[in-house]
Design an enzyme around this catalytic site. Structure first.
Site, short mmCIF file in Angstrom:
data_model
loop_
_atom_site.label_atom_id
_atom_site.label_comp_id
_atom_site.label_asym_id
_atom_site.label_seq_id
_atom_site.Cartn_x
_atom_site.Cartn_y
_atom_site.Cartn_z
N HIS A 20 -64.95 -28.23 11.03
CA HIS A 20 -65.65 -28.87 12.14
C HIS A 20 -66.90 -29.61 11.63
O HIS A 20 -67.17 -30.75 12.02
CB HIS A 20 -66.05 -27.83 13.18
CG HIS A 20 -64.87 -27.18 13.83
ND1 HIS A 20 -64.57 -27.32 15.17
CD2 HIS A 20 -63.88 -26.40 13.32
CE1 HIS A 20 -63.47 -26.65 15.44
NE2 HIS A 20 -63.03 -26.07 14.34
N ASP A 118 -68.74 -30.32 20.27
CA ASP A 118 -67.43 -29.89 19.77
C ASP A 118 -66.63 -29.39 20.96
O ASP A 118 -67.08 -28.48 21.68
CB ASP A 118 -67.65 -28.77 18.74
CG ASP A 118 -66.41 -28.47 17.93
OD1 ASP A 118 -65.30 -28.52 18.50
OD2 ASP A 118 -66.55 -28.19 16.73
N ALA A 353 -62.61 -27.42 -4.58
CA ALA A 353 -62.39 -28.72 -5.24
C ALA A 353 -62.98 -29.86 -4.40
O ALA A 353 -63.19 -29.70 -3.20
CB ALA A 353 -60.89 -28.95 -5.40
N ASP A 394 -54.20 -24.88 15.11
CA ASP A 394 -53.27 -26.00 15.31
C ASP A 394 -52.27 -26.15 14.17
O ASP A 394 -51.33 -26.95 14.24
CB ASP A 394 -54.06 -27.32 15.45
CG ASP A 394 -54.96 -27.63 14.26
OD1 ASP A 394 -55.44 -26.66 13.62
OD2 ASP A 394 -55.21 -28.81 13.98
N1 UDP Z 1 -61.90 -28.78 1.27
C1 UDP Z 1 -62.58 -29.17 0.14
N2 UDP Z 1 -62.32 -28.50 -1.01
C2 UDP Z 1 -61.41 -27.50 -1.11
C3 UDP Z 1 -60.71 -27.12 0.06
C4 UDP Z 1 -60.96 -27.79 1.23
O1 UDP Z 1 -63.41 -30.07 0.18
O2 UDP Z 1 -61.26 -26.95 -2.20
C5 UDP Z 1 -62.17 -29.51 2.52
C6 UDP Z 1 -61.00 -30.38 2.92
O3 UDP Z 1 -61.11 -31.64 2.28
C7 UDP Z 1 -61.12 -30.44 4.42
C8 UDP Z 1 -61.82 -29.13 4.79
O4 UDP Z 1 -62.34 -28.58 3.58
O5 UDP Z 1 -61.91 -31.54 4.81
C9 UDP Z 1 -60.89 -28.12 5.41
O6 UDP Z 1 -60.60 -28.49 6.71
P1 UDP Z 1 -59.17 -28.31 7.35
O7 UDP Z 1 -59.27 -28.84 8.75
O8 UDP Z 1 -58.13 -28.89 6.52
O9 UDP Z 1 -58.92 -26.75 7.35
P2 UDP Z 1 -59.80 -25.46 7.77
O10 UDP Z 1 -60.67 -25.16 6.60
O11 UDP Z 1 -60.58 -25.83 9.00
O12 UDP Z 1 -58.77 -24.40 8.00
#
Ligand code: UDP
Length: 478
Positions: A20, A118, A353, A394
């Site tokens: 978010h 949000d 990463a 989702d």
């Molecule tokens: N992300 C990142 N590095 C990582 C893993 C995830 O920068 O090693 C970022 C990814 O690019 C994304 C966010 O973390 O923008 C994860 O959001 P997402 O909606 O995919 O999943 P959530 O973490 O909310 O389950």
């Protein structure tokens, strides 16, 4: 750049979780580039981590009208804040952030002329209504999942949910959600629909917040018309004014490039320390040879699941880059060290990463993902086919759309078996590569078109800014 005293003053309020925060910070930067004044709310806890691992203050300091404000999420500092405590986290946030928001809105000068809240935070519309401040909802998830959430009353009425773990219902087609009759099964429903209890508080939080979106002035979505047009048409029957402005990361990148600010584009919004050594490793790998593995910021794996993935990856004989977020795997850490040793030949493991850059790297040929919405969009923009292992929220619906609607990957849903992992990796990287890459490249082109001159997301951002200026004018005149 100087602050314009006549500029509308926006308050942006995300749920302070990684996915978010990431997309709402991108939105905040896009709007700052247009000269709007913004106060961005974040929890003390998440903000401390952003300050530690990113250049966020320096980055936003270039926008004179931008400021951060922080609030308590109601939990002690040493609380683990994992998905296992999600109800406790929402309860504490509601108790603590609601009164903070109200007081802040009353006290802040210049007054807030519009809120972008949000859409998962159901108390924000109540406060906005009470103080008569215009509200825009921003949902960080896919349009397909929002449409499914809107259909929850229909699903309950038809007896489709709660599923109560009825195994035979998991594969049965559910024909209650308009637009998804041909492919939606029980197991594809969003995570909250699979719980046993529709009185569960998280279920109620999500349903309440979704239904409130039909009462707000505008609903903003991080998607694009060519990707989710049919789902958007359905949501428009509930929320007349929807602006799709995604993919936000690409949109921001494009506008930053146009304003010659490419440094900002490379920055991260990460709550974990980014290990850039994987980029050096990627540079040494052949084109499209690496499968990138990441399950996002919330998903947790048992030790058994971790081992199934590891064996599947190693047996596939493909190269892999694997993000193992600190604390995301159950069990003891020693065996993780052993696994890292055993991976040396073809793999590379990091704690976190620079994902957008990784997916854009020429060595990456596939993405084994949990199907979080940001990750899905990032993969689509990079034209990288996916293997989906969805966990919650989702994600189960996103992964169904990846495999059945957009046809840009395979859905491994609800299975975690080394043989299946191995087979699917070879499908995406070798056997069915051509078909997936063709569809993925096509969608990537449509994504770029949506944010270029004359594109829908680009035009919608301009309309949004116009609306914000009008709302601000009306607030000041009333
Ligand atoms: N992300 C990142 N590095 C990582 C893993 C995830 O920068 O090693 C970022 C990814 O690019 C994304 C966010 O973390 O923008 C994860 O959001 P997402 O909606 O995919 O999943 P959530 O973490 O909310 O389950």
């Amino acid at each position: 750049m100087e602050e314009n005293p006549h500029s509308p003053h926006l308050l942006i309020f995300p749920l302070p979780f990684q996915g978010h925060l990431n997309s709402m910070l991108k939105l905040a930067e896009l709007l700052s580039l247009q000269g709007l004044s913004i106060t961005f709310l974040n929890s003390h806890h998440s903000h401390k981590r952003l300050l530690r691992y990113t250049d966020i203050h320096a980055r936003f300091a270039q926008y004179p009208g931008f400021r951060f404000k922080t609030f308590s999420d109601g939990l002690p500092d040493d609380h683990p804040r994992t998905i296992h405590q999600i109800t406790e986290m929402f309860d504490a946030l509601y108790l603590s952030a609601r009164p903070f928001l109200k007081k802040m809105l009353i006290d802040t000068l210049p007054p807030v002329s519009c809120i972008i809240g949000d859409g998962i935070l159901g108390f924000v519309p109540d406060v906005a209504k009470e103080l008569k401040i215009p509200l825009i909802h921003f949902r960080t998830v896919s349009a397909c999942s929002i449409w499914a959430y809107f259909c929850i009353p229909l699903l309950i009425q038809a007896g489709n949910i709660p599923l109560r773990g009825r195994h035979e219902d998991m594969d049965r087609l559910i024909t209650t959600v308009p637009g998804m009759e041909a492919f939606l099964r029980g197991r594809d429903l969003p995570g909250i629909c699979k719980d046993n209890d529709i009185n569960d508080r998280i279920f109620q939080f999500v349903l309440d917040a979704t239904l409130k979106s039909s009462e707000v002035d505008v609903l903003l979505l991080n998607t694009f018309e060519d990707l989710e047009g049919p789902m958007l048409s359905h949501i428009r029957t509930k929320c007349p004014k929807i602006y799709t402005i995604g993919p936000l990361h690409l949109h921001l990148e494009t506008r930053l490039a146009a304003s010659n600010n490419m440094e900002s584009f490379k920055s991260s919004n990460s709550l974990w320390e980014v290990d850039r050594s994987c980029m050096v490793w990627l540079d040494k790998q052949p084109p499209q040879s690496v499968i990138y593995v990441s399950f996002g910021s919330l998903a947790m794996l048992t030790r058994e699941q971790y081992l199934e993935f590891w064996h599947g990856l190693v047996n596939s004989k493909q190269r892999f880059l694997w993000v193992t977020r600190p604390g995301s795997v159950g069990g003891d850490d020693d065996s993780a060290m052993e696994l890292a040793e055993g991976t040396k030949e073809r793999g590379y493991i990091v704690g976190w990463a620079p994902q957008e850059e990784v997916l854009a790297h020429k060595a990456v040929g596939g993405f084994l993902t949990h199907s979080g919405w940001n990750s899905t969009l990032e993969s689509i923009v990079a034209g990288v086919p996916m293997i989906c292992w969805p966990c919650l929220a989702d994600q189960p619906l996103n992964s169904r759309f990846v495999s059945e609607v957009w046809k840009i990957g395979i859905d491994m849903k609800d299975v975690c078996d080394r043989k299946v992992v191995e087979r699917m990796i070879n499908d995406v990287m070798v056997e069915r590569r051509e078909e997936f890459v063709k569809s993925a490249k096509n969608l990537a082109t449509l994504a770029r078109r949506s944010i270029s001159d004359g594109g829908s997301s680009r035009g919608n951002l301009d309309l949004l800014i116009n609306d914000i200026r009008n709302m601000s004018f009306q607030t000041h005149c009333s």
